[in-house]
Design a protein around this motif. Sequence first.
Motif, PDB file in Angstrom:
ATOM      1  N   ASP A 192      -8.088 -12.142  -0.516  1.00 12.52           N
ATOM      2  CA  ASP A 192      -8.086 -11.004   0.409  1.00 12.52           C
ATOM      3  C   ASP A 192      -7.549  -9.752  -0.277  1.00 12.52           C
ATOM      4  OD1 ASP A 192      -9.139 -12.505   2.473  1.00 12.52           O
ATOM      5  OD2 ASP A 192      -7.222 -12.819   3.486  1.00 12.52           O
ATOM      6  N   ALA A 193      -6.521  -9.921  -1.110  1.00 10.92           N
ATOM      7  CA  ALA A 193      -5.956  -8.789  -1.840  1.00 10.92           C
ATOM      8  C   ALA A 193      -6.972  -8.226  -2.838  1.00 10.92           C
ATOM      9  CB  ALA A 193      -4.683  -9.213  -2.568  1.00 10.92           C
ATOM     10  N   VAL A 194      -7.680  -9.108  -3.520  1.00  6.38           N
ATOM     11  CA  VAL A 194      -8.725  -8.667  -4.452  1.00  6.38           C
ATOM     12  C   VAL A 194      -9.803  -7.890  -3.699  1.00  6.38           C
ATOM     13  CG1 VAL A 194     -10.558  -9.451  -6.000  1.00  6.38           C
ATOM     14  CG2 VAL A 194      -8.287 -10.512  -6.114  1.00  6.38           C
ATOM     15  N   ALA A 195     -10.209  -8.418  -2.538  1.00  3.51           N
ATOM     16  CA  ALA A 195     -11.244  -7.750  -1.739  1.00  3.51           C
ATOM     17  C   ALA A 195     -10.772  -6.373  -1.270  1.00  3.51           C
ATOM     18  CB  ALA A 195     -11.628  -8.623  -0.552  1.00  3.51           C
ATOM     19  N   TRP A 196      -9.490  -6.286  -0.880  1.00  3.69           N
ATOM     20  CA  TRP A 196      -8.951  -4.985  -0.463  1.00  3.69           C
ATOM     21  C   TRP A 196      -8.982  -3.996  -1.618  1.00  3.69           C
ATOM     22  CZ3 TRP A 196      -4.304  -2.688  -2.232  1.00  3.69           C
ATOM     23  CH2 TRP A 196      -3.966  -1.495  -1.569  1.00  3.69           C
ATOM     24  N   ARG A 197      -8.588  -4.452  -2.799  1.00  3.62           N
ATOM     25  CA  ARG A 197      -8.551  -3.564  -3.957  1.00  3.62           C
ATOM     26  C   ARG A 197      -9.960  -3.098  -4.339  1.00  3.62           C
ATOM     27  NH1 ARG A 197      -4.489  -0.882  -5.847  1.00  3.62           N
ATOM     28  NH2 ARG A 197      -3.182  -2.691  -6.256  1.00  3.62           N
ATOM     29  N   PRO A 232      21.729  -1.048   5.106  1.00  2.00           N
ATOM     30  CA  PRO A 232      20.809  -2.068   4.586  1.00  2.00           C
ATOM     31  C   PRO A 232      19.453  -1.890   5.255  1.00  2.00           C
ATOM     32  CG  PRO A 232      22.504  -3.042   6.004  1.00  2.00           C
ATOM     33  CD  PRO A 232      22.897  -1.630   5.767  1.00  2.00           C
ATOM     34  N   THR A 233      18.397  -1.993   4.465  1.00  2.43           N
ATOM     35  CA  THR A 233      17.070  -1.595   4.922  1.00  2.43           C
ATOM     36  C   THR A 233      16.038  -2.615   4.459  1.00  2.43           C
ATOM     37  OG1 THR A 233      17.688   0.742   4.773  1.00  2.43           O
ATOM     38  CG2 THR A 233      15.343   0.253   4.797  1.00  2.43           C
ATOM     39  N   LEU A 234      15.012  -2.806   5.278  1.00  4.28           N
ATOM     40  CA  LEU A 234      13.887  -3.645   4.856  1.00  4.28           C
ATOM     41  C   LEU A 234      12.581  -2.968   5.232  1.00  4.28           C
ATOM     42  CD1 LEU A 234      12.581  -5.121   7.593  1.00  4.28           C
ATOM     43  CD2 LEU A 234      14.624  -6.527   7.383  1.00  4.28           C
ATOM     44  N   ALA A 235      11.520  -3.308   4.504  1.00  4.30           N
ATOM     45  CA  ALA A 235      10.181  -2.833   4.829  1.00  4.30           C
ATOM     46  C   ALA A 235       9.554  -3.792   5.837  1.00  4.30           C
ATOM     47  CB  ALA A 235       9.322  -2.742   3.574  1.00  4.30           C
ATOM     48  N   ALA A 236       8.844  -3.234   6.819  1.00  2.00           N
ATOM     49  CA  ALA A 236       8.273  -4.049   7.892  1.00  2.00           C
ATOM     50  C   ALA A 236       6.831  -3.638   8.155  1.00  2.00           C
ATOM     51  CB  ALA A 236       9.099  -3.906   9.165  1.00  2.00           C
ATOM     52  N   TYR A 237       6.020  -4.646   8.470  1.00  2.00           N
ATOM     53  CA  TYR A 237       4.574  -4.440   8.647  1.00  2.00           C
ATOM     54  C   TYR A 237       4.111  -5.209   9.879  1.00  2.00           C
ATOM     55  CZ  TYR A 237      -0.422  -4.401   7.387  1.00  2.00           C
ATOM     56  OH  TYR A 237      -1.780  -4.218   7.376  1.00  2.00           O
ATOM     57  N   ASP A 238       3.249  -4.594  10.664  1.00  2.00           N
ATOM     58  CA  ASP A 238       2.715  -5.244  11.860  1.00  2.00           C
ATOM     59  C   ASP A 238       1.485  -6.056  11.475  1.00  2.00           C
ATOM     60  OD1 ASP A 238       1.800  -6.036  14.334  1.00  2.00           O
ATOM     61  OD2 ASP A 238       2.024  -4.073  15.275  1.00  2.00           O
ATOM     62  N   SER A 297       0.816  -1.213   0.000  1.00  2.00           N
ATOM     63  CA  SER A 297       0.000   0.000   0.000  1.00  2.00           C
ATOM     64  C   SER A 297       0.851   1.265   0.000  1.00  2.00           C
ATOM     65  CB  SER A 297      -0.937   0.006   1.216  1.00  2.00           C
ATOM     66  OG  SER A 297      -0.200  -0.007   2.426  1.00  2.00           O
ATOM     67  N   PHE A 298       2.174   1.121  -0.066  1.00  2.00           N
ATOM     68  CA  PHE A 298       3.036   2.291  -0.187  1.00  2.00           C
ATOM     69  C   PHE A 298       3.732   2.253  -1.546  1.00  2.00           C
ATOM     70  CE2 PHE A 298       5.785  -0.952   1.735  1.00  2.00           C
ATOM     71  CZ  PHE A 298       6.936  -0.864   0.967  1.00  2.00           C
ATOM     72  N   ASP A 322       1.930   1.610   7.579  1.00  2.00           N
ATOM     73  CA  ASP A 322       0.566   1.170   7.886  1.00  2.00           C
ATOM     74  C   ASP A 322      -0.150   0.889   6.568  1.00  2.00           C
ATOM     75  OD1 ASP A 322       0.908   1.550  10.680  1.00  2.00           O
ATOM     76  OD2 ASP A 322       0.595   3.713  10.405  1.00  2.00           O
ATOM     77  N   GLY A 323      -1.445   0.708   6.639  1.00  2.00           N
ATOM     78  CA  GLY A 323      -2.184   0.457   5.412  1.00  2.00           C
ATOM     79  C   GLY A 323      -2.371  -1.027   5.195  1.00  2.00           C
ATOM     80  N   ALA A 324      -1.945  -1.519   4.035  1.00  2.00           N
ATOM     81  CA  ALA A 324      -2.188  -2.920   3.694  1.00  2.00           C
ATOM     82  C   ALA A 324      -0.948  -3.543   3.092  1.00  2.00           C
ATOM     83  CB  ALA A 324      -3.357  -3.023   2.711  1.00  2.00           C
ATOM     84  N   TRP A 325      -0.850  -4.841   3.276  1.00  2.00           N
ATOM     85  CA  TRP A 325       0.198  -5.646   2.635  1.00  2.00           C
ATOM     86  C   TRP A 325      -0.339  -7.057   2.446  1.00  2.00           C
ATOM     87  CZ3 TRP A 325       3.024  -9.563   5.590  1.00  2.00           C
ATOM     88  CH2 TRP A 325       3.891 -10.311   4.785  1.00  2.00           C
ATOM     89  N   TYR A 326      -0.163  -7.578   1.247  1.00  2.00           N
ATOM     90  CA  TYR A 326      -0.585  -8.951   0.957  1.00  2.00           C
ATOM     91  C   TYR A 326       0.552  -9.692   0.259  1.00  2.00           C
ATOM     92  CZ  TYR A 326      -5.210  -7.254   2.088  1.00  2.00           C
ATOM     93  OH  TYR A 326      -6.280  -6.708   2.756  1.00  2.00           O
ATOM     94  N   ASP A 327       0.901 -10.811   0.837  1.00  2.00           N
ATOM     95  CA  ASP A 327       1.873 -11.736   0.258  1.00  2.00           C
ATOM     96  C   ASP A 327       1.067 -12.761  -0.532  1.00  2.00           C
ATOM     97  OD1 ASP A 327       3.774 -13.641  -0.287  1.00  2.00           O
ATOM     98  OD2 ASP A 327       3.931 -14.363   1.771  1.00  2.00           O
TER      99      ASP A 327
END
Length: 327
Positions: free
Chosen positions: A237-242, A133-139, A117-118, A223-228
């Motif tokens: 779930d990703a389709v429903a979010w979109r 070195p950096t990574l994206a992280a989501y709760d 979502s970013f 924040d927002g959304a993330w789908y693997d």
Amino acid sequence: MDAIVLAGGYATRLWPITKHRPKMFLPVGDTTVIDGVLEDLETDTRIDDVYVSTNERFADAFEDHLETNEYHKPQLSIEDTTDEDEKFGVIGALAQLVDRENLEDDTIVIAGDNLLSFGVSEFVDFFQKRQTPTLAAYDVGDYDRATSYGVLELEDDGREIVAFEEKPDDPPSTLVSVACYGFRAADLDLLETYLDGENNPDEPGWFVQWLVDRERVDAFTFDGAWYDIGTPESYLDAVAWRFDGDSAIHPDASLEGTTIGPNVHVMAGAQVTDATLRDCVVFPDATIADCTIERSVIDTETEIRATDVESALVGPEMTLEETVSTR
């Protein structure tokens, strides 16, 4: 700066839908899973070259996709594998790509099955500013769910990773890595050292865990959304979010006497008669009649009549005529 999009998996948990197509090409609204990533990288002027890492089985499909969408930066870098059992592991494949393409610049590495979502440019901003070195992280907000990912703990500044553990049985937090990384050129040089030490070549998190023990690694939290997109549940779930409760019916699809519920995607040439559809994806030229389809994916040229389908993946060119509720 360069970028690598990881797209070499065989997505066996989504078979038969992904047996003959890369899961990165699954539609999510009016785009595909991978195109959201590629479009961000295409428009970011700091990114010079984009290497799409895939396998021999799907190489032609990716080549056609890149040509059809008229991307300028992406180019294929093909792993020497045609089957899941032949894979080198993500870190093994990444090290081979760095060597094969002679990469010598800072590099963004991102999974092609990530729906984020970013904007990727936001992550690049953070990576360039931190110079680590950096990574994206989501709760993910759930300890059981966190056990499936790399879990991290942050210093009080909310940026520096002080502990990282790949797929822990007892996670210390619910903050997880989402397979979006920024590596300096010097970090990529360490891949060979890592692999020479007979460390785990599979998930990138194992390399991050090793790296955290040696130098500072920072986290870009969002924040927002993330789908693997790795399971039927996560894809739907990703389709429903979109869609957010809406639906999309292609103008070349035919619907008669049909009730369309939330989060339904019906593609070109599909024929749906006297049916009810909810939370499902119907691929081109499918035929559905006299039934209810819910929480399912129906592949191309499949025919379903008088058959209620729930929580199912129905492969291409199949015919269902008896009541089922299976995957």
